[in-house]
Scaffold this motif. Sequence first.
Motif, short mmCIF file in Angstrom:
data_model
loop_
_atom_site.label_atom_id
_atom_site.label_comp_id
_atom_site.label_asym_id
_atom_site.label_seq_id
_atom_site.Cartn_x
_atom_site.Cartn_y
_atom_site.Cartn_z
N GLY A 136 18.51 -4.79 11.28
CA GLY A 136 19.57 -4.94 9.99
C GLY A 136 19.17 -4.37 8.54
N PHE A 137 18.03 -3.55 8.74
CA PHE A 137 17.82 -2.90 7.47
C PHE A 137 17.33 -1.35 7.83
CE2 PHE A 137 16.61 -7.42 6.42
CZ PHE A 137 17.26 -7.47 5.07
N ALA A 138 17.36 -0.79 6.96
CA ALA A 138 16.96 0.77 7.53
C ALA A 138 16.01 1.19 5.78
CB ALA A 138 18.09 1.70 7.59
N LEU A 139 15.10 2.05 6.30
CA LEU A 139 14.32 2.41 5.07
C LEU A 139 15.14 3.95 4.89
CD1 LEU A 139 10.75 2.08 6.36
CD2 LEU A 139 12.16 0.65 5.36
N ARG A 140 15.21 4.28 3.44
CA ARG A 140 15.94 5.33 3.02
C ARG A 140 14.81 6.54 2.61
NH1 ARG A 140 18.29 6.04 -2.88
NH2 ARG A 140 18.61 8.36 -2.81
N PHE A 141 14.74 7.80 3.15
CA PHE A 141 13.84 8.76 2.99
C PHE A 141 12.58 8.32 3.46
CE2 PHE A 141 16.74 10.18 -0.66
CZ PHE A 141 17.54 10.98 0.27
N PRO A 142 12.27 7.81 4.73
CA PRO A 142 11.09 7.47 5.20
C PRO A 142 10.13 8.60 5.21
CG PRO A 142 12.69 7.41 7.04
CD PRO A 142 13.18 7.56 5.52
N ARG A 143 8.80 8.42 4.97
CA ARG A 143 8.10 9.39 5.03
C ARG A 143 6.76 8.98 5.68
NH1 ARG A 143 10.69 9.46 0.26
NH2 ARG A 143 8.88 8.68 -0.85
N ILE A 144 5.88 9.77 6.51
CA ILE A 144 4.68 9.17 7.15
C ILE A 144 3.50 9.33 6.27
CG2 ILE A 144 3.32 9.22 9.08
CD1 ILE A 144 5.67 10.39 10.50
N VAL A 145 2.98 8.37 5.84
CA VAL A 145 1.51 8.58 5.00
C VAL A 145 0.31 8.87 5.66
CG1 VAL A 145 0.19 7.34 3.33
CG2 VAL A 145 2.61 6.86 3.20
N ARG A 146 0.19 8.18 6.88
CA ARG A 146 -1.01 8.56 7.97
C ARG A 146 -0.87 7.67 9.21
NH1 ARG A 146 -5.54 4.26 5.88
NH2 ARG A 146 -4.12 3.09 4.65
N VAL A 147 -1.80 8.09 10.24
CA VAL A 147 -1.56 7.42 11.36
C VAL A 147 -2.60 6.36 11.16
CG1 VAL A 147 -1.99 7.80 13.72
CG2 VAL A 147 -1.02 9.61 12.65
N ARG A 148 -2.46 4.94 11.79
CA ARG A 148 -3.42 4.12 11.30
C ARG A 148 -3.76 3.68 12.59
NH1 ARG A 148 -3.22 -0.15 6.50
NH2 ARG A 148 -5.21 0.01 7.39
N ASP A 149 -4.55 4.28 13.22
CA ASP A 149 -5.51 3.85 14.37
C ASP A 149 -6.55 2.83 14.17
OD1 ASP A 149 -5.49 7.35 15.45
OD2 ASP A 149 -4.14 5.78 16.06
N ASP A 150 -6.73 2.45 12.77
CA ASP A 150 -7.40 1.16 12.52
C ASP A 150 -6.81 -0.15 12.55
OD1 ASP A 150 -7.25 1.24 8.82
OD2 ASP A 150 -5.84 2.30 10.42
N LYS A 151 -5.53 0.10 12.82
CA LYS A 151 -4.45 -1.19 12.95
C LYS A 151 -3.80 -1.58 14.28
CE LYS A 151 -2.22 -3.54 9.51
NZ LYS A 151 -1.87 -3.67 8.01
N PRO A 152 -4.43 -2.60 14.78
CA PRO A 152 -3.49 -3.04 15.99
C PRO A 152 -2.08 -3.15 15.76
CG PRO A 152 -4.93 -4.81 15.21
CD PRO A 152 -5.10 -3.70 14.28
N VAL A 153 -1.39 -3.12 16.85
CA VAL A 153 -0.02 -3.49 16.82
C VAL A 153 0.40 -4.74 16.46
CG1 VAL A 153 2.15 -3.30 18.08
CG2 VAL A 153 0.51 -1.44 18.53
N ALA A 154 -0.27 -5.80 16.89
CA ALA A 154 -0.10 -7.13 16.60
C ALA A 154 -0.35 -7.35 14.95
CB ALA A 154 -1.12 -8.01 17.34
N GLU A 155 -0.70 -6.51 14.30
CA GLU A 155 -1.01 -6.87 12.76
C GLU A 155 0.00 -5.73 11.98
OE1 GLU A 155 -5.48 -7.44 13.48
OE2 GLU A 155 -4.99 -6.25 11.46
N ILE A 156 0.84 -5.24 12.62
CA ILE A 156 1.95 -4.35 11.71
C ILE A 156 2.78 -5.38 11.03
CG2 ILE A 156 1.88 -2.42 13.54
CD1 ILE A 156 4.68 -3.34 14.34
N ASP A 157 3.46 -4.86 10.09
CA ASP A 157 4.29 -5.61 9.24
C ASP A 157 5.75 -6.29 9.90
OD1 ASP A 157 3.49 -3.51 6.73
OD2 ASP A 157 3.46 -5.66 6.66
N THR A 158 6.08 -7.16 9.26
CA THR A 158 7.03 -8.05 10.07
C THR A 158 8.41 -7.94 9.40
OG1 THR A 158 6.47 -9.76 8.64
CG2 THR A 158 5.37 -9.83 10.86
N LEU A 159 9.47 -8.47 9.89
CA LEU A 159 10.66 -8.32 9.40
C LEU A 159 10.86 -9.08 8.07
CD1 LEU A 159 13.80 -7.29 9.63
CD2 LEU A 159 14.13 -9.47 10.87
#
Length: 549
Positions: free
Chosen positions: A515-538
């Motif tokens: 229900g949302f979209a990011l305008r002009f998304p850009r990748i800052v870095r690959v976060r191999d230090d972060k598990p998927v269970a800890e990514i941001d939420t809606l």
Amino acid sequence: MASGETGTVHAWVEVAEAIRATRARTQKNAALTAYLRVLDDADLPIAARFFAGDVFPRHDARTTGVGWAIVRDVLLAISGLDPAALSEAYVAHGDLGDLTGTLFADRPPSGLTLAEAQVFFAGLAAAAGPKGRRTLVHEVLARAGALEARYLVKLLGAELRIGLKEAQVEDAIAAAFGRPIVDVRRAGLLRGDVGEVALLAKHDALATATLSLFHPIGFMLAQPLATPAELVATLPEPFAVEDKYDGIRVQAHVGADRVVLISRTLDDVTVSYPEVAAALRALPAGLVLDGEVVALETEPADRIASFRTLQQRLGRKKPSADLIARVPVAYVVFDLVAADATLVIDEPYRDRRRRLAAFEWPGPTLRLAPTNLASEADAVETAFAAARAAGNEGIVAKDPGSPYTPGRRGKTWIKLKRPLATLDVVVTAVERGHGRRHEVLSDYTFAVRAGEDDPTLLAVGKAYNGLTDAEIAALTTRFEALTVERRGGWHRVRPEVVLEVTFDIVQPSTRHPAGFALRFPRIVRVRDDKPVAEIDTLERVRALAGGTT
Ligand code: AMP
């Protein structure tokens, strides 16, 4: 190359292939220089324009009107392939011209001349409809050799992809005829037609070039900095400070009986903003202005509205009277590129602004952006807060002594936006890129978690930018291993790769499951230090959309 043969498309193509085959700028330049030198006056402008990726002069409003659909139909008819096989082959090549060259492999050169190619493109522009255009394309491609066809199709797509920029065509023109590059560039800015410039250079007549209105002149760009302190350290004091308007950049050309609005993508957008075009007629002829088209609130009238409001106008080529009334727009002018049909880009910014201030600005639809002088970080901070409070994106600070540098991101315009928020997301699908990225998986659809206790993944955007070639290559290997489903160049992947992405704003979207979209998304870095269970939420996406980080 014997004279007489130089004017064929095949001779042009051989030079294009030589340019493509080397990464060395000097070799590209040498090949092009030698070729341009031997062309006659009729062929030189056509050849130079083609190398710049243009089939018509830039100030010429004509287009060929040929898109992927027409070329596909013709290729299907000539090759006998079925549509699915053709799509598959296109995905594999990522470039329609290269695909055409492969399909036509071994067909010998037809002897088509540059003049005939020019007539072909002009015929397309004049054709009444797609049917007529398809017939013309069929006629020419049916006859063309493999390499000729490859490049004719590339020219139809307005992209050669041989690692040659227009500036390098200008370099070669200067070298071919022994003229100073600054003279060639200036004539290019004035005329907007690299073909004509080549001819002027050949005849030592660059100095006679006068400004032709209605062709795009490159936009000057701003350099981003993070803090007022950095800004103060970069610009000489005092510097000019202006609001950064969040709209779309537009260059306006004002002629005696015609006004043309050109977008940052160099498209003619005049019909999209009729109220701006009408208001510009009040200004003297011979002007080229630079500024931003923004939406206005209807209540309170004249207040600048958000980019989101403007978006309702962006999708429409020709807005209805109703839409114009509901979402009025204004043109906020901040620079002057030409006056009295003469370029003023070499004058210092303060003088260009003085010229602008002398005009009578007719009102809300057409206004001059206020500018103030500042010297200290505190004043920058205050201006930034005021700009944000007025609904603008931030500020742009400018060196008052600086010239206007078309097409360049100099250190004389500095933009300061709010500190960037970032989101940690996981990649759920990947695709091959285009052009030189068609071999790698470089386009990433990414998702956030539905909630703290809900592991459902909801896509919020797609990013292509920010990673180095080496990072993309490494990710391609990883994504190949994570692929669970594949359709052409598209792969669904196991959601394991976490990225940190930044963006301009978060906006509501019906296209994305979140229900949302990011305008002009850009990748800052690959976060191999972060598990998927800890990514941001809606929930965090929703908070960012509401402006609270
Ligand atoms: P960005 O789009 O973030 O790279 O920022 C640069 C853009 O800010 C320019 O291309 C303009 O479209 C826009 N802009 C808004 N206000 C101004 C201003 N007062 N001076 C220069 N550029 C501006």
